[in-house]
Design a protein around this motif. Structure first.
Motif, PDB file in Angstrom:
ATOM      1  N   ARG A 119       0.919  -1.273   0.051  1.00 10.46           N
ATOM      2  CA  ARG A 119      -0.038  -0.117   0.129  1.00 10.46           C
ATOM      3  C   ARG A 119       0.957   1.200  -0.096  1.00 10.46           C
ATOM      4  NH1 ARG A 119      -5.130   1.824   3.973  1.00 10.46           N
ATOM      5  NH2 ARG A 119      -5.363   3.657   2.846  1.00 10.46           N
ATOM      6  N   ALA A 120       0.555   2.093  -1.016  1.00 11.36           N
ATOM      7  CA  ALA A 120       1.500   3.065  -1.141  1.00 11.36           C
ATOM      8  C   ALA A 120       1.047   4.346  -0.377  1.00 11.36           C
ATOM      9  CB  ALA A 120       1.680   3.888  -2.660  1.00 11.36           C
ATOM     10  N   ALA A 171       0.687   8.033   1.185  1.00 13.25           N
ATOM     11  CA  ALA A 171       1.179   9.579   0.878  1.00 13.25           C
ATOM     12  C   ALA A 171       2.461   9.867   0.963  1.00 13.25           C
ATOM     13  CB  ALA A 171      -0.030  10.495   1.259  1.00 13.25           C
ATOM     14  N   THR A 183       5.679  13.475  -3.358  1.00 15.90           N
ATOM     15  CA  THR A 183       4.639  13.711  -4.524  1.00 15.90           C
ATOM     16  C   THR A 183       3.758  14.907  -4.275  1.00 15.90           C
ATOM     17  OG1 THR A 183       3.358  12.086  -3.414  1.00 15.90           O
ATOM     18  CG2 THR A 183       4.682  11.250  -4.935  1.00 15.90           C
ATOM     19  N   GLN A 227      -5.903  12.157  -4.452  1.00 15.38           N
ATOM     20  CA  GLN A 227      -5.113  11.619  -5.489  1.00 15.38           C
ATOM     21  C   GLN A 227      -4.030  10.186  -5.061  1.00 15.38           C
ATOM     22  OE1 GLN A 227      -1.681  14.446  -6.511  1.00 15.38           O
ATOM     23  NE2 GLN A 227      -1.995  13.896  -8.591  1.00 15.38           N
ATOM     24  N   ASN A 228      -3.920  10.120  -3.943  1.00 12.91           N
ATOM     25  CA  ASN A 228      -3.154   8.884  -3.624  1.00 12.91           C
ATOM     26  C   ASN A 228      -4.053   7.855  -3.525  1.00 12.91           C
ATOM     27  OD1 ASN A 228      -0.440   7.889  -2.580  1.00 12.91           O
ATOM     28  ND2 ASN A 228      -1.821   7.194  -0.720  1.00 12.91           N
ATOM     29  N   GLU A 237      -6.749   7.385  -5.390  1.00 10.39           N
ATOM     30  CA  GLU A 237      -7.195   7.044  -6.723  1.00 10.39           C
ATOM     31  C   GLU A 237      -5.901   6.309  -7.298  1.00 10.39           C
ATOM     32  OE1 GLU A 237     -10.440  10.331  -8.145  1.00 10.39           O
ATOM     33  OE2 GLU A 237      -7.989  10.743  -8.408  1.00 10.39           O
ATOM     34  N   LYS A 238      -4.703   6.589  -7.002  1.00  7.78           N
ATOM     35  CA  LYS A 238      -3.649   5.680  -7.624  1.00  7.78           C
ATOM     36  C   LYS A 238      -3.856   4.230  -7.156  1.00  7.78           C
ATOM     37  CE  LYS A 238      -0.075   9.266  -7.190  1.00  7.78           C
ATOM     38  NZ  LYS A 238       1.258   9.707  -6.371  1.00  7.78           N
ATOM     39  N   GLN A 239      -4.597   3.930  -6.093  1.00  9.33           N
ATOM     40  CA  GLN A 239      -4.612   2.549  -5.547  1.00  9.33           C
ATOM     41  C   GLN A 239      -5.708   1.820  -6.142  1.00  9.33           C
ATOM     42  OE1 GLN A 239      -3.928   2.375  -1.258  1.00  9.33           O
ATOM     43  NE2 GLN A 239      -3.210   4.527  -1.557  1.00  9.33           N
ATOM     44  N   ASP A 282      -8.277   0.229  -9.269  1.00 11.16           N
ATOM     45  CA  ASP A 282      -8.167  -0.366 -10.500  1.00 11.16           C
ATOM     46  C   ASP A 282      -9.070   0.605 -11.581  1.00 11.16           C
ATOM     47  OD1 ASP A 282     -10.885  -1.307 -10.383  1.00 11.16           O
ATOM     48  OD2 ASP A 282     -10.162  -3.203  -9.526  1.00 11.16           O
ATOM     49  N   ARG A 312     -10.650  10.527 -12.526  1.00  9.69           N
ATOM     50  CA  ARG A 312      -9.604  10.833 -11.672  1.00  9.69           C
ATOM     51  C   ARG A 312      -9.779  12.102 -11.356  1.00  9.69           C
ATOM     52  NH1 ARG A 312     -10.317   5.904 -10.584  1.00  9.69           N
ATOM     53  NH2 ARG A 312      -8.905   4.090 -11.396  1.00  9.69           N
ATOM     54  N   PHE A 347      -6.472  13.918  -9.832  1.00 12.33           N
ATOM     55  CA  PHE A 347      -5.272  14.547 -10.615  1.00 12.33           C
ATOM     56  C   PHE A 347      -5.658  15.702 -11.141  1.00 12.33           C
ATOM     57  CE2 PHE A 347      -4.680  10.159 -10.168  1.00 12.33           C
ATOM     58  CZ  PHE A 347      -3.348   9.833  -9.849  1.00 12.33           C
TER      59      PHE A 347
END
Length: 162
Positions: A34-35, A37, A41, A67-68, A70-72, A74, A143, A146
């Motif tokens: 899990r990325a 924040a 960035t 934003q973070n 949404e990066k995760q 699909d 998204r 972004f």
């Protein structure tokens, strides 16, 4: 001559106070995939010191979290949000704004498709981000995070500077 390290630099009282106002970000997750924040960035607008209203600070930080999040997701999911402490339900995030000095506004639609707007004072801000299926299966997911981050890079006329 080599530049001194940040720890060797002497700051004026004003510079020290300004640096204390810059956002700091730190997260740790149990799942190593899990990325979190990440300060690296952060959009440049978030790294910029200066006087900002509580509404602007909340707006900018929400953009980072959306934003973070949404990066995760699909390709079949979009971001939605719910609000704690009430029965407002969940809305698909379609817009976000603020009204200085202390109001944050969320625009979207509920699961039935009804247009929804939530207006919230920053002192009452509690947001739950949730993944929801896209509205139209054949289209690319929206998204908003972004687009909001790009908007931060556009100059906003500050009432104090006008």
């Amino acid at each position: 001559m080599q530049d001194p390290s940040p720890h060797d630099q002497i700051a004026t009282a004003a510079e020290a106070e300004e640096n204390d106002r810059l956002p700091r970000l730190h997260e740790v997750h149990a799942d190593p995939n899990r990325a979190p924040a990440d300060e690296a960035t952060l959009p440049a607008a978030l790294k910029k010191p200066g006087r900002k209203s509580p509404a602007r600070w909340a707006y900018e930080r929400l953009i980072l979290y959306i934003q973070n999040f949404e990066k995760q997701l699909d390709g079949d999911q979009e971001a939605a949000m719910g609000f704690t402490g009430g029965d407002a339900g969940v809305i698909r995030i379609e817009g976000l704004g603020y009204f200085d000095p202390d109001i944050v506004t969320f625009y979207g639609s509920d699961p039935a498709g009804a247009r929804t707007q939530v207006i919230q004072h920053v002192s009452q801000l509690n947001v739950l981000l949730r993944a929801m299926p896209k509205v139209v299966a054949d289209e690319a997911p929206q998204r908003i995070g972004f687009r909001l981050a790009r908007d931060l890079e556009s100059p906003v006329e500050d009432a104090d500077e006008a």
